[in-house]
Structure formats: C-alpha cells, structure tokens
Design an enzyme around this catalytic site. Sequence first.
Site, short mmCIF file in Angstrom:
data_model
loop_
_atom_site.label_atom_id
_atom_site.label_comp_id
_atom_site.label_asym_id
_atom_site.label_seq_id
_atom_site.Cartn_x
_atom_site.Cartn_y
_atom_site.Cartn_z
N TYR A 116 0.84 -1.21 0.00
CA TYR A 116 0.00 0.00 0.00
C TYR A 116 0.87 1.26 0.00
O TYR A 116 0.62 2.20 -0.76
CB TYR A 116 -0.91 -0.04 1.23
CG TYR A 116 -1.95 1.04 1.30
CD1 TYR A 116 -3.12 0.97 0.55
CD2 TYR A 116 -1.78 2.13 2.16
CE1 TYR A 116 -4.09 1.97 0.65
CE2 TYR A 116 -2.74 3.13 2.26
CZ TYR A 116 -3.90 3.03 1.51
OH TYR A 116 -4.86 4.02 1.60
N ALA A 117 1.91 1.27 0.85
CA ALA A 117 2.80 2.44 0.90
C ALA A 117 3.45 2.67 -0.45
O ALA A 117 3.51 3.80 -0.95
CB ALA A 117 3.86 2.25 1.98
N LYS B 293 0.95 4.21 -2.79
CA LYS B 293 0.56 5.59 -2.49
C LYS B 293 1.73 6.57 -2.67
O LYS B 293 1.52 7.73 -3.00
CB LYS B 293 -0.04 5.68 -1.08
CG LYS B 293 -1.36 4.89 -0.92
CD LYS B 293 -2.43 5.34 -1.90
CE LYS B 293 -3.76 4.65 -1.69
NZ LYS B 293 -4.80 5.08 -2.65
N1 LIG Z 1 -10.13 5.59 4.79
C1 LIG Z 1 -8.91 5.99 5.01
O1 LIG Z 1 -8.48 6.09 6.17
C2 LIG Z 1 -8.00 6.37 3.88
C3 LIG Z 1 -6.79 7.01 4.20
C4 LIG Z 1 -5.92 7.37 3.19
C5 LIG Z 1 -6.23 7.09 1.88
N2 LIG Z 1 -7.40 6.48 1.57
C6 LIG Z 1 -7.64 6.19 0.16
O2 LIG Z 1 -8.86 6.77 -0.26
C7 LIG Z 1 -9.46 5.95 -1.25
C8 LIG Z 1 -10.87 5.58 -0.81
O3 LIG Z 1 -10.78 4.92 0.43
P1 LIG Z 1 -12.05 4.48 1.31
O4 LIG Z 1 -11.61 4.51 2.71
O5 LIG Z 1 -13.24 5.24 0.88
O6 LIG Z 1 -12.16 2.95 0.85
P2 LIG Z 1 -13.43 1.98 0.71
O7 LIG Z 1 -12.90 0.60 0.79
O8 LIG Z 1 -14.53 2.39 1.64
O9 LIG Z 1 -13.92 2.29 -0.78
C9 LIG Z 1 -13.13 1.95 -1.90
C10 LIG Z 1 -14.05 1.74 -3.08
O10 LIG Z 1 -13.22 1.35 -4.20
C11 LIG Z 1 -13.86 0.29 -4.88
N3 LIG Z 1 -12.88 -0.51 -5.61
C12 LIG Z 1 -11.99 -1.39 -5.08
N4 LIG Z 1 -11.29 -1.98 -6.05
C13 LIG Z 1 -11.74 -1.47 -7.23
C14 LIG Z 1 -11.41 -1.68 -8.58
N5 LIG Z 1 -10.46 -2.57 -8.94
N6 LIG Z 1 -12.05 -0.96 -9.53
C15 LIG Z 1 -13.02 -0.09 -9.19
N7 LIG Z 1 -13.39 0.17 -7.91
C16 LIG Z 1 -12.75 -0.52 -6.95
C17 LIG Z 1 -14.56 -0.51 -3.77
O11 LIG Z 1 -15.59 -1.34 -4.29
C18 LIG Z 1 -15.06 0.59 -2.85
O12 LIG Z 1 -16.36 1.02 -3.21
C19 LIG Z 1 -8.53 4.75 -1.43
O13 LIG Z 1 -7.68 4.98 -2.52
C20 LIG Z 1 -7.76 4.72 -0.13
O14 LIG Z 1 -6.52 4.09 -0.29
C21 LIG Z 1 -8.29 6.11 2.54
#
Ligand SMILES: NC(=O)c1ccc[n+]([C@@H]2O[C@H](COP(=O)([O-])OP(=O)(O)OC[C@H]3O[C@@H](n4cnc5c(N)ncnc54)[C@H](O)[C@@H]3O)[C@@H](O)[C@H]2O)c1
Length: 247
Positions: free
Chosen positions: A155-156, A159
């Site tokens: 993941y790191a 990102k």
């Molecule tokens: N929640 C956190 O703490 C956090 C922190 C930093 C970064 N992020 C980043 O923000 C973004 C959203 O995170 P979140 O917390 O809402 O995650 P989440 O898991 O709630 O939502 C992610 C969405 O992406 C969809 N998805 C997964 N694989 C896919 C693919 N191959 N094609 C299309 N869609 C796909 C999933 O079905 C889901 O609806 C991500 O990139 C995550 O890495 C989240």
Amino acid sequence: MKRLDGKVCLITGAAQGIGLATALKFAREGASVVVCDVQQAGVDAAVAQCEALGATATGFVIDVTQREMVDAVVAQVTARFGRIDVLVNNAGITQDARLQKMTLEQFDRVIDVNLRGVFHCAQAVVNTMTAQGSGVILNASSVVGIYGNFGQTNYAASKFGVIGFTKTWSRELGPKGIRVNAVAPGFIATPILSTIPDKVITEMEQRVPLGRLGQPEEIANVYAFLASDEASYINGTVIEVSGGMSV
Ligand SMILES: NC(=O)c1ccc[n+]([C@@H]2O[C@H](COP(=O)([O-])OP(=O)(O)OC[C@H]3O[C@@H](n4cnc5c(N)ncnc54)[C@H](O)[C@@H]3O)[C@@H](O)[C@H]2O)c1
C-alpha cells in the site's frame, strides 16, 4: 452559481466511503457525476442518491485494473457528455502484511488496483482533456504515501507511486491546461478500516491532535475545492488532510 456547475466528473471507487461522499458532494455542487465501481448495487445506489440531489448522474460497473473496461467507459462518457472535466482516481484497496509475511498475490493486487488502475484511468481520459484544453486529475494518495506504515509495504509503495504520478503528470499536462494534484488523507472512518481492531483505532485517534478520525465528507470537500476553478493555480501538489496527524 455552484462550484462545479456544468462540469462532467468521473469518480472511481464511488460506491462507498470517500468516493461516495465525493460523488454526493460533487452532485450538490452542480456536477454531472459519473459513478464507477466494481460493486453493481453500490453504483446503482450512488447514482440514485446523486439524482435525488438534483444532479445528472450515470453509473458504470468497472474494475480499474481492466484497461478495456476503463477505455469503454471513457468512450461512453465522452460520447454522452462530449467532455470529461474531472477525474477523481479514488478506487483503492489494502491487503496488509509485514514484509516477511506478504504474499506475491497481496503485493501484486494492491499495486494493480492502486497504481496501475490510476495509470489506466488517467491515460484513458488524457486525450479528451487535452483536446478540450482543460481538465483536472485528482489522485488518492495517503499519509502512508508520505510517511510509510507498519504492515503496508504494498500500500505504501502504491501511495508513494501515486505522488510520483501526480508530480510527473503536473509537469507534462500543466502546459495543456490540465491540473493534477493528490490528496493524502489520514485516518478516515470508512469501510476500508473495518478490519482494524478497535484498540488500534483508538491509538490512531490519539495520534491526531483533533482527537478523532476524519469523516469521508472532510476529504470530499477538499476534492471539490481542487476540482473547482477556485483551485486554478494549484498544480502538482499533495494536500494532507489528516487532522494534523503528522505534526
Ligand atoms: N479511509 C482511510 O483512512 C484512507 C486514508 C488514506 C487514503 N485512503 C484512500 O482513499 C481511497 C478511498 O478509500 P475508502 O476509505 O473510501 O475505501 P473503501 O474501501 O470504503 O472504498 C473503496 C471503493 O473502491 C472500490 N474498488 C476497489 N477496487 C476497485 C477496482 N479494482 N475498480 C473499481 N473500484 C474498486 C470498492 O468497491 C469501494 O467502493 C482509497 O484509494 C484509499 O486508499 C483512505
């Protein structure tokens, strides 16, 4: 006049969490919203919620790792709306394990979705944006993409990589009128945290000066600003939205 009036905005991973909050925020701000996700039911529900807010919305079931699917969606959106103003590369996953335990499958899958998927979507929209002479690409990085994190080698790397994309594309595409930026959320209360034990969540909250997790809407607000013309001189940057976690 709303902030995103008339703008056609494609958001990946928009069925839940930050992506859904972003779709709804963009709908409230006047955008035509294109909801993309692997989850059919979530896509349908997100489209219905955007429409209930009075927005034009359309949905596609799409896996960002499948290039032909991405190209087909972009072709359909361009045919219907005649343009794509904003791409939010939000879809992302975690598959955590310490270095010694991480399988090649875990490594490959996270890199495939979080890094290759972002590349696919950006490459698919760039000709349309270049022809328009305008556009905005927003990439989901993370505080983990700035500081690293225990158990998140894959993941790191993805990102950090997204920040590399952002810097590179802002140089390549700035002269064509396209702005590219990244958002680095801290700990945000979404389903992505569902596998993390309560004790660890409490520890996370204690690391944040604001004393709590962020809400998906607090990231969506930043995407909406960056997508809007109010951010017209912001390019190639990474905005950390973490409640001051790193201070
Ligand atoms: N929640 C956190 O703490 C956090 C922190 C930093 C970064 N992020 C980043 O923000 C973004 C959203 O995170 P979140 O917390 O809402 O995650 P989440 O898991 O709630 O939502 C992610 C969405 O992406 C969809 N998805 C997964 N694989 C896919 C693919 N191959 N094609 C299309 N869609 C796909 C999933 O079905 C889901 O609806 C991500 O990139 C995550 O890495 C989240």
